[in-house]
Design a protein around this motif. Structure first.
Motif, mmCIF file in Angstrom:
data_model
loop_
_atom_site.group_PDB
_atom_site.id
_atom_site.type_symbol
_atom_site.label_atom_id
_atom_site.label_comp_id
_atom_site.label_asym_id
_atom_site.label_seq_id
_atom_site.Cartn_x
_atom_site.Cartn_y
_atom_site.Cartn_z
ATOM 1 N N GLN A 165 -17.200 -49.094 -17.737
ATOM 2 C CA GLN A 165 -15.947 -49.071 -16.969
ATOM 3 C C GLN A 165 -14.783 -48.404 -17.700
ATOM 4 O O GLN A 165 -13.667 -48.916 -17.727
ATOM 5 C CB GLN A 165 -15.554 -50.484 -16.524
ATOM 6 C CG GLN A 165 -16.449 -51.029 -15.442
ATOM 7 C CD GLN A 165 -15.899 -52.298 -14.798
ATOM 8 O OE1 GLN A 165 -14.825 -52.775 -15.125
ATOM 9 N NE2 GLN A 165 -16.656 -52.844 -13.873
ATOM 10 N N THR A 166 -15.041 -47.253 -18.266
ATOM 11 C CA THR A 166 -13.932 -46.476 -18.821
ATOM 12 C C THR A 166 -13.129 -45.834 -17.702
ATOM 13 O O THR A 166 -11.928 -45.660 -17.825
ATOM 14 C CB THR A 166 -14.436 -45.382 -19.783
ATOM 15 O OG1 THR A 166 -15.441 -44.613 -19.117
ATOM 16 C CG2 THR A 166 -14.995 -45.980 -21.049
ATOM 17 N N GLY A 167 -13.798 -45.497 -16.596
ATOM 18 C CA GLY A 167 -13.116 -44.981 -15.418
ATOM 19 C C GLY A 167 -12.914 -43.489 -15.412
ATOM 20 O O GLY A 167 -13.074 -42.796 -16.420
ATOM 21 N N ALA A 168 -12.535 -42.994 -14.228
ATOM 22 C CA ALA A 168 -12.273 -41.569 -14.042
ATOM 23 C C ALA A 168 -11.433 -41.382 -12.786
ATOM 24 O O ALA A 168 -11.309 -42.292 -11.962
ATOM 25 C CB ALA A 168 -13.585 -40.792 -13.907
ATOM 26 N N ALA A 169 -10.851 -40.209 -12.674
ATOM 27 C CA ALA A 169 -10.149 -39.810 -11.447
ATOM 28 C C ALA A 169 -10.621 -38.408 -11.109
ATOM 29 O O ALA A 169 -10.731 -37.547 -11.993
ATOM 30 C CB ALA A 169 -8.638 -39.851 -11.637
ATOM 31 N N TYR A 170 -10.933 -38.200 -9.854
ATOM 32 C CA TYR A 170 -11.488 -36.920 -9.406
ATOM 33 C C TYR A 170 -10.470 -36.176 -8.558
ATOM 34 O O TYR A 170 -9.891 -36.742 -7.637
ATOM 35 C CB TYR A 170 -12.766 -37.156 -8.600
ATOM 36 C CG TYR A 170 -13.857 -37.822 -9.405
ATOM 37 C CD1 TYR A 170 -14.809 -37.065 -10.086
ATOM 38 C CD2 TYR A 170 -13.936 -39.213 -9.502
ATOM 39 C CE1 TYR A 170 -15.803 -37.676 -10.829
ATOM 40 C CE2 TYR A 170 -14.933 -39.829 -10.243
ATOM 41 C CZ TYR A 170 -15.857 -39.050 -10.905
ATOM 42 O OH TYR A 170 -16.840 -39.656 -11.646
ATOM 43 N N ILE A 171 -10.286 -34.893 -8.889
ATOM 44 C CA ILE A 171 -9.378 -34.037 -8.126
ATOM 45 C C ILE A 171 -10.220 -33.126 -7.251
ATOM 46 O O ILE A 171 -11.177 -32.497 -7.707
ATOM 47 C CB ILE A 171 -8.506 -33.194 -9.066
ATOM 48 C CG1 ILE A 171 -7.755 -34.118 -10.004
ATOM 49 C CG2 ILE A 171 -7.609 -32.270 -8.279
ATOM 50 C CD1 ILE A 171 -6.312 -34.208 -9.884
ATOM 51 N N PHE A 172 -9.860 -33.085 -5.981
ATOM 52 C CA PHE A 172 -10.521 -32.215 -5.011
ATOM 53 C C PHE A 172 -9.492 -31.244 -4.444
ATOM 54 O O PHE A 172 -8.332 -31.614 -4.232
ATOM 55 C CB PHE A 172 -11.116 -33.039 -3.860
ATOM 56 C CG PHE A 172 -12.215 -33.974 -4.286
ATOM 57 C CD1 PHE A 172 -13.545 -33.598 -4.172
ATOM 58 C CD2 PHE A 172 -11.919 -35.228 -4.804
ATOM 59 C CE1 PHE A 172 -14.560 -34.460 -4.565
ATOM 60 C CE2 PHE A 172 -12.924 -36.095 -5.205
ATOM 61 C CZ PHE A 172 -14.244 -35.710 -5.078
ATOM 62 N N THR A 173 -9.914 -30.012 -4.213
ATOM 63 C CA THR A 173 -9.040 -29.030 -3.591
ATOM 64 C C THR A 173 -9.718 -28.470 -2.342
ATOM 65 O O THR A 173 -10.945 -28.334 -2.292
ATOM 66 C CB THR A 173 -8.693 -27.877 -4.555
ATOM 67 O OG1 THR A 173 -9.902 -27.322 -5.079
ATOM 68 C CG2 THR A 173 -7.828 -28.366 -5.708
ATOM 69 N N ARG A 174 -8.888 -28.185 -1.340
ATOM 70 C CA ARG A 174 -9.413 -27.630 -0.087
ATOM 71 C C ARG A 174 -9.350 -26.111 -0.155
ATOM 72 O O ARG A 174 -8.309 -25.530 -0.429
ATOM 73 C CB ARG A 174 -8.596 -28.149 1.100
ATOM 74 C CG ARG A 174 -9.131 -27.657 2.440
ATOM 75 C CD ARG A 174 -8.517 -28.373 3.616
ATOM 76 N NE ARG A 174 -7.072 -28.486 3.488
ATOM 77 C CZ ARG A 174 -6.355 -29.380 4.162
ATOM 78 N NH1 ARG A 174 -6.933 -30.231 4.973
ATOM 79 N NH2 ARG A 174 -5.051 -29.428 4.012
ATOM 80 N N LYS A 221 -10.725 -49.035 -17.455
ATOM 81 C CA LYS A 221 -10.494 -48.963 -16.008
ATOM 82 C C LYS A 221 -9.494 -47.874 -15.619
ATOM 83 O O LYS A 221 -8.657 -48.057 -14.744
ATOM 84 C CB LYS A 221 -10.041 -50.317 -15.465
ATOM 85 C CG LYS A 221 -11.077 -51.410 -15.615
ATOM 86 C CD LYS A 221 -10.585 -52.711 -15.020
ATOM 87 C CE LYS A 221 -11.562 -53.825 -15.269
ATOM 88 N NZ LYS A 221 -11.055 -55.111 -14.815
ATOM 89 N N PHE A 222 -9.596 -46.728 -16.265
ATOM 90 C CA PHE A 222 -8.808 -45.550 -15.896
ATOM 91 C C PHE A 222 -9.156 -45.193 -14.454
ATOM 92 O O PHE A 222 -10.323 -45.093 -14.094
ATOM 93 C CB PHE A 222 -9.167 -44.404 -16.845
ATOM 94 C CG PHE A 222 -8.491 -43.100 -16.561
ATOM 95 C CD1 PHE A 222 -7.256 -42.823 -17.115
ATOM 96 C CD2 PHE A 222 -9.106 -42.152 -15.768
ATOM 97 C CE1 PHE A 222 -6.635 -41.594 -16.878
ATOM 98 C CE2 PHE A 222 -8.502 -40.923 -15.525
ATOM 99 C CZ PHE A 222 -7.264 -40.647 -16.084
ATOM 100 N N LEU A 279 -0.660 -39.085 -11.108
ATOM 101 C CA LEU A 279 -0.423 -40.274 -11.919
ATOM 102 C C LEU A 279 -1.636 -41.165 -11.772
ATOM 103 O O LEU A 279 -2.054 -41.481 -10.660
ATOM 104 C CB LEU A 279 0.843 -40.981 -11.429
ATOM 105 C CG LEU A 279 1.290 -42.244 -12.160
ATOM 106 C CD1 LEU A 279 1.577 -41.965 -13.625
ATOM 107 C CD2 LEU A 279 2.539 -42.812 -11.481
ATOM 108 N N VAL A 280 -2.217 -41.555 -12.899
ATOM 109 C CA VAL A 280 -3.439 -42.359 -12.904
ATOM 110 C C VAL A 280 -3.191 -43.629 -13.708
ATOM 111 O O VAL A 280 -2.821 -43.566 -14.882
ATOM 112 C CB VAL A 280 -4.631 -41.581 -13.503
ATOM 113 C CG1 VAL A 280 -5.903 -42.418 -13.444
ATOM 114 C CG2 VAL A 280 -4.827 -40.247 -12.795
ATOM 115 N N GLY A 281 -3.413 -44.787 -13.075
ATOM 116 C CA GLY A 281 -3.234 -46.064 -13.747
ATOM 117 C C GLY A 281 -4.481 -46.497 -14.490
ATOM 118 O O GLY A 281 -5.606 -46.155 -14.120
ATOM 119 N N SER A 282 -4.261 -47.254 -15.556
ATOM 120 C CA SER A 282 -5.333 -47.781 -16.383
ATOM 121 C C SER A 282 -4.894 -49.150 -16.858
ATOM 122 O O SER A 282 -3.808 -49.295 -17.411
ATOM 123 C CB SER A 282 -5.565 -46.853 -17.574
ATOM 124 O OG SER A 282 -6.527 -47.371 -18.445
ATOM 125 N N SER A 283 -5.720 -50.167 -16.638
ATOM 126 C CA SER A 283 -5.268 -51.523 -16.933
ATOM 127 C C SER A 283 -6.325 -52.313 -17.680
ATOM 128 O O SER A 283 -7.462 -52.421 -17.245
ATOM 129 C CB SER A 283 -4.915 -52.241 -15.629
ATOM 130 O OG SER A 283 -4.435 -53.535 -15.869
#
Length: 192
Positions: A27-36, A58-59, A71-75
């Motif tokens: 559970q290190t986490g990730a954020a995915y960016i998508f473009t159209r 938990k990023f 902006l990406v939260g991590s807790s």
């Protein structure tokens, strides 16, 4: 604030995935960016991760986007030094780079800082529903603004005028322009 929901800005979307594991790091986490693209199809353009991720970071527990900034939260409930919000900006070449890491000036364990985030232009708000300023989990939200030098200092700490224990003020946050709204998920007198 978002939990596994995409946020859109123009032709760009961001989706948080805080349970993603990186090899043995759970559970290190990730954020995915998508473009159209011009054909209307959405394609993943980048996977963002925390540069200081450890087990349970938990990023991506919350995400928000405004123009060319995400902006990406991590807790981490046990270590306030791992609870933060990360700002990434997109350059003209399409690359996303870490611009700032936001932390509460008075952060403490079990604040849950970063579990809710929102950004609008040069202002970011980060919730910390576990903050104990007026009793256990009374909660708060922090405002950060972009300075001329590109840094993001903390400008204010928001609390409820009728703050009470277990209100969870800051469980959800949202910002549009110069207006911020903060949710208090458990606000009531039922625990008195």
């Amino acid at each position: 604030m978002s939990r596994m929901s995409p946020y859109f800005s123009g032709h760009t979307a961001i989706v948080g995935a805080h349970r993603v594991s990186d090899g043995e790091n759970w559970q290190t986490g990730a954020a995915y960016i998508f473009t159209r693209s011009e054909d209307g199809a959405w394609r993943q353009s980048v996977k963002l991760t925390a540069p200081d991720a450890v087990i349970g970071t938990k990023f991506g527990i919350s995400v928000s986007i405004s123009g060319e900034t995400v902006l990406v939260g991590s807790s981490d409930p046990d270590d306030e030094s791992l609870s933060s919000a990360y700002l990434f900006t997109r350059a003209e070449d399409g690359m996303w780079t870490l611009a700032a890491q936001l932390r509460a000036d008075d952060g403490a364990p079990e604040d849950y800082f970063g579990e809710s985030v929102s950004i609008s232009g040069d202002v970011a708000v980060v919730g910390a529903y576990g903050d104990r300023h007026a009793g256990f989990r009374s909660g708060s939200a922090y405002i950060f603004t972009r300075s001329d030098d590109g840094t993001w200092p903390q400008r204010a700490k928001l609390t409820a005028a009728d703050a009470d224990r277990i209100a969870d003020f800051g469980r959800t946050v949202s910002i549009s322009g110069d207006t911020v709204i903060v949710g208090a998920a458990s606000a009531s007198n039922q625990f008195d």
